[in-house]
Write a protein that holds these residues in place. Structure first.
Motif, mmCIF file in Angstrom:
data_model
loop_
_atom_site.group_PDB
_atom_site.id
_atom_site.type_symbol
_atom_site.label_atom_id
_atom_site.label_comp_id
_atom_site.label_asym_id
_atom_site.label_seq_id
_atom_site.Cartn_x
_atom_site.Cartn_y
_atom_site.Cartn_z
ATOM 1 N N THR A 8 29.055 34.264 8.172
ATOM 2 C CA THR A 8 30.092 35.278 8.063
ATOM 3 C C THR A 8 30.527 35.488 6.622
ATOM 4 N N GLY A 9 29.773 34.958 5.655
ATOM 5 C CA GLY A 9 30.092 35.144 4.255
ATOM 6 C C GLY A 9 29.766 36.549 3.801
ATOM 7 N N SER A 10 29.968 36.825 2.522
ATOM 8 C CA SER A 10 29.775 38.186 2.052
ATOM 9 C C SER A 10 29.185 38.195 0.654
ATOM 10 N N ASN A 11 28.492 39.284 0.348
ATOM 11 C CA ASN A 11 28.082 39.572 -1.016
ATOM 12 C C ASN A 11 28.200 41.071 -1.212
ATOM 13 N N ALA A 12 28.209 41.516 -2.451
ATOM 14 C CA ALA A 12 28.333 42.945 -2.740
ATOM 15 C C ALA A 12 27.309 43.318 -3.801
ATOM 16 N N PHE A 13 26.530 44.370 -3.520
ATOM 17 C CA PHE A 13 25.580 44.890 -4.490
ATOM 18 C C PHE A 13 26.131 46.178 -5.065
ATOM 19 N N LEU A 14 26.344 46.177 -6.383
ATOM 20 C CA LEU A 14 26.985 47.307 -7.051
ATOM 21 C C LEU A 14 26.554 47.321 -8.508
ATOM 22 N N ASN A 15 26.286 48.508 -9.040
ATOM 23 C CA ASN A 15 25.894 48.654 -10.445
ATOM 24 C C ASN A 15 24.669 47.819 -10.795
ATOM 25 N N GLY A 16 23.726 47.718 -9.857
ATOM 26 C CA GLY A 16 22.513 46.957 -10.113
ATOM 27 C C GLY A 16 22.725 45.460 -10.159
ATOM 28 N N THR A 17 23.841 45.004 -9.602
ATOM 29 C CA THR A 17 24.226 43.598 -9.714
ATOM 30 C C THR A 17 24.726 43.078 -8.374
ATOM 31 N N LEU A 18 24.327 41.853 -8.026
ATOM 32 C CA LEU A 18 24.841 41.170 -6.848
ATOM 33 C C LEU A 18 26.086 40.370 -7.217
ATOM 34 N N HIS A 19 27.008 40.252 -6.255
ATOM 35 C CA HIS A 19 28.264 39.526 -6.492
ATOM 36 C C HIS A 19 28.581 38.636 -5.298
ATOM 37 N N TRP A 20 29.045 37.426 -5.593
ATOM 38 C CA TRP A 20 29.521 36.490 -4.570
ATOM 39 C C TRP A 20 30.837 35.870 -5.047
ATOM 40 N N ILE A 21 31.646 35.388 -4.113
ATOM 41 C CA ILE A 21 32.820 34.570 -4.457
ATOM 42 C C ILE A 21 32.334 33.160 -4.750
ATOM 43 N N GLY A 22 32.723 32.627 -5.910
ATOM 44 C CA GLY A 22 32.268 31.297 -6.308
ATOM 45 C C GLY A 22 33.414 30.399 -6.734
ATOM 46 N N TYR A 23 33.048 29.143 -7.046
ATOM 47 C CA TYR A 23 34.016 28.119 -7.443
ATOM 48 C C TYR A 23 33.538 27.421 -8.702
ATOM 49 N N ASP A 24 34.465 27.113 -9.565
ATOM 50 C CA ASP A 24 34.159 26.287 -10.731
ATOM 51 C C ASP A 24 34.536 24.852 -10.381
ATOM 52 N N PRO A 25 33.547 23.957 -10.150
ATOM 53 C CA PRO A 25 33.866 22.581 -9.736
ATOM 54 C C PRO A 25 34.464 21.749 -10.863
ATOM 55 N N CYS A 26 34.494 22.283 -12.083
ATOM 56 C CA CYS A 26 35.100 21.547 -13.189
ATOM 57 C C CYS A 26 36.626 21.576 -13.130
ATOM 58 N N LYS A 27 37.159 22.516 -12.383
ATOM 59 C CA LYS A 27 38.606 22.660 -12.329
ATOM 60 C C LYS A 27 39.161 21.955 -11.113
ATOM 61 N N LYS A 28 40.269 21.296 -11.297
ATOM 62 C CA LYS A 28 40.885 20.562 -10.193
ATOM 63 C C LYS A 28 41.540 21.516 -9.204
ATOM 64 N N GLY A 29 41.689 21.022 -7.995
ATOM 65 C CA GLY A 29 42.338 21.811 -6.967
ATOM 66 C C GLY A 29 41.524 23.039 -6.626
ATOM 67 N N SER A 30 42.203 24.142 -6.332
ATOM 68 C CA SER A 30 41.507 25.360 -5.908
ATOM 69 C C SER A 30 41.766 26.508 -6.882
ATOM 70 N N ASN A 31 41.968 26.179 -8.170
ATOM 71 C CA ASN A 31 42.275 27.206 -9.151
ATOM 72 C C ASN A 31 41.033 27.730 -9.861
ATOM 73 N N GLY A 32 39.846 27.348 -9.391
ATOM 74 C CA GLY A 32 38.629 27.737 -10.084
ATOM 75 C C GLY A 32 37.881 28.863 -9.429
ATOM 76 N N CYS A 33 38.557 29.713 -8.666
ATOM 77 C CA CYS A 33 37.876 30.783 -7.968
ATOM 78 C C CYS A 33 37.510 31.905 -8.942
ATOM 79 N N LEU A 34 36.297 32.431 -8.789
ATOM 80 C CA LEU A 34 35.821 33.525 -9.626
ATOM 81 C C LEU A 34 34.706 34.249 -8.896
ATOM 82 N N ILE A 35 34.175 35.304 -9.490
ATOM 83 C CA ILE A 35 33.040 36.023 -8.929
ATOM 84 C C ILE A 35 31.797 35.651 -9.722
ATOM 85 N N VAL A 36 30.755 35.213 -9.018
ATOM 86 C CA VAL A 36 29.458 34.933 -9.630
ATOM 87 C C VAL A 36 28.590 36.168 -9.423
#
Length: 435
Positions: A212-240
């Motif tokens: 049930t996850g998602s990705n988006a293809f736009l402007n010739g680019t794929l996008h997913w919701i990702g996480y930076d494991p270097c950051k503590k807690g859940s403050n490392g959310c970004l788009i890969v």
């Protein structure tokens, strides 16, 4: 008469005709057959007809979780009129004995994965308008070669090379049972018919994905919701993101208000804008907010367009019409059209399992006319080319971190997932993302 017309004139004329007509006139003479079958002509035809006013809808009922699926073409407006004159018969049968995951849709092609988040058997590219398909070969990373892993997929078009590509990101499980970062990345090219793998430049992030996850293809680019494991807690959310032309991973930052709530986010596109849906639940308040990036790549351009109260039965957002109205599914599996201006809901009599719905823009195209396999009548086509014995897929647990299991309310309702938190001694703080 065609002997007296330059080929560029024929291309200009034919590229304006509907696909059904082109399939018929292709048999008039060898010249027309060769011209219309050329992949370059398929691209020219797409360029002339890309503003199609159609949506493609996939759904199935709870009783049809044995592989039966329904595909419909809808008018992309407030009527959502079903194109009854077009029959999209689903010809495939899964080896997993479940239903296919729709990875994505692009220029009339659907990318289907036979896994359901439980077993990975194979991937198919399917053009329903001309009834042709391609089964992808077995990738390099399998359970037999690398052991257990978690799988992320994406599909899109590379306009630089006029090629369709499938991106396969495998987080191989290490000796401690956690997924290793960076992952193993493989890219399938339709023009070559094979997978290529690379490790250099693989993203040093975890990517949230599942059936049930998602990705988006736009402007010739794929996008997913990702996480930076270097950051503590859940403050490392970004788009890969992954540029299909340069084949380079990059990061797209989210606004600060979204950087802490990855499991409550789903990525999509709102017209031609990259968008993120944020789902929130507080006591008896359930709602989602739509954020759009008004200027692609500019972090400060993130804007919250609106918030919809979903308390009272609205369960999941599955897409948008060209006018910005919201396609939603209720807790009982009814598909509704929500007019965000009047707040009126329209029921079109379409029902299905909540996680069965997929909606995207659609256009008829000639992609796979040359090189694809024809779909004939008779028995259903079994998906081949994946894991020989199947592969159990896992929710990501990233190496040298610890996992807090909990229930979250996200895209598609309450699902079991994990919050990734890196340990103090992970040593990832100095890791460079080489691209």
């Amino acid at each position: 008469m065609s002997d007296y017309l330059p080929e560029e004139v024929l291309v200009d004329i034919f590229s304006r005709l509907p696909v059904k007509t082109l399939i018929q006139v292709r048999c008039v003479c060898k010249q027309w057959f060769s011209l219309i079958s050329n992949p370059n002509f398929a691209t020219a035809h797409i360029d002339k007809t890309k503003n199609s006013d159609k949506l493609i809808l996939r759904h199935f009922t709870e009783k049809e979780r044995d592989g039966k699926e329904h595909y419909l073409l809808l008018e992309n407006d407030q009527t959502l009129r079903v194109h009854d004159d077009v029959k999209l018969e689903f010809p495939f049968k899964t080896r997993s004995r479940h239903n296919f995951r729709v990875v994505g849709s692009c220029n009339g092609l659907l990318c289907l994965s036979d896994d359901l988040g439980v077993y990975a058997f194979g991937i198919i590219l399917w053009n329903p308008s001309i009834r042709r398909f391609v089964t992808l070969p077995t990738p390099r990373v399998t359970k037999r070669t690398h052991g257990s892993y978690s799988l992320v997929l994406g599909f899109g078009f590379d306009c630089k090379s006029n090629d369709y590509k499938v991106v396969r990101i495998a987080y191989v499980k290490g000796r401690n049972g956690c997924e290793l970062i960076p992952p193993e990345v493989e890219v399938y090219s339709l023009s070559s018919g094979s997978w290529r793998s690379f490790v250099a430049g693989a993203p040093p992030y975890g990517i949230y994905y599942g059936y049930t996850g998602s990705n988006a293809f736009l402007n010739g680019t794929l996008h997913w919701i990702g996480y930076d494991p270097c950051k503590k807690g859940s403050n490392g959310c970004l788009i890969v993101s992954f540029d299909m032309g340069d084949e380079v991973f990059r990061e797209v930052m989210l606004p600060d208000s979204l950087a802490h709530c990855a499991w409550d986010l789903s990525i999509s596109h709102y017209g031609e804008l990259l968008s993120v849906l944020q789902f929130e639940q507080r006591a008896k308040e359930h709602y989602f907010s739509l954020w759009v990036m008004k200027e692609y790549g500019v972090v400060d351009s993130w804007t919250k367009l609106y918030t919809i109260d979903t308390w009272g039965g609205l369960h999941k957002t599955i897409g948008f019409t060209k006018h910005g109205d919201v396609l939603m599914v209720t807790a009982r599996g009814k598909m509704l059209l929500y007019d965000r201006n009047t707040r009126q809901k329209s029921n079109f009599g379409i029902r299905g399992a909540i996680d069965s719905f997929f909606v995207d823009n659609y256009m008829d195209s000639l992609v796979l006319l040359k090189g694809g396999s024809a779909i004939l009548g008779g028995d259903a086509i079994v998906c081949e080319g994946g894991e020989e014995d199947g592969e159990a897929l896992q929710w990501p647990r990233f190496a040298r971190g610890h996992v807090d299991e909990h229930k979250v309310s996200g895209f598609g309702g309450e699902v079991s997932s994990s919050e990734i938190c890196a340990d103090d001694d992970s040593g990832w703080g100095n890791r460079e993302w080489t691209t």
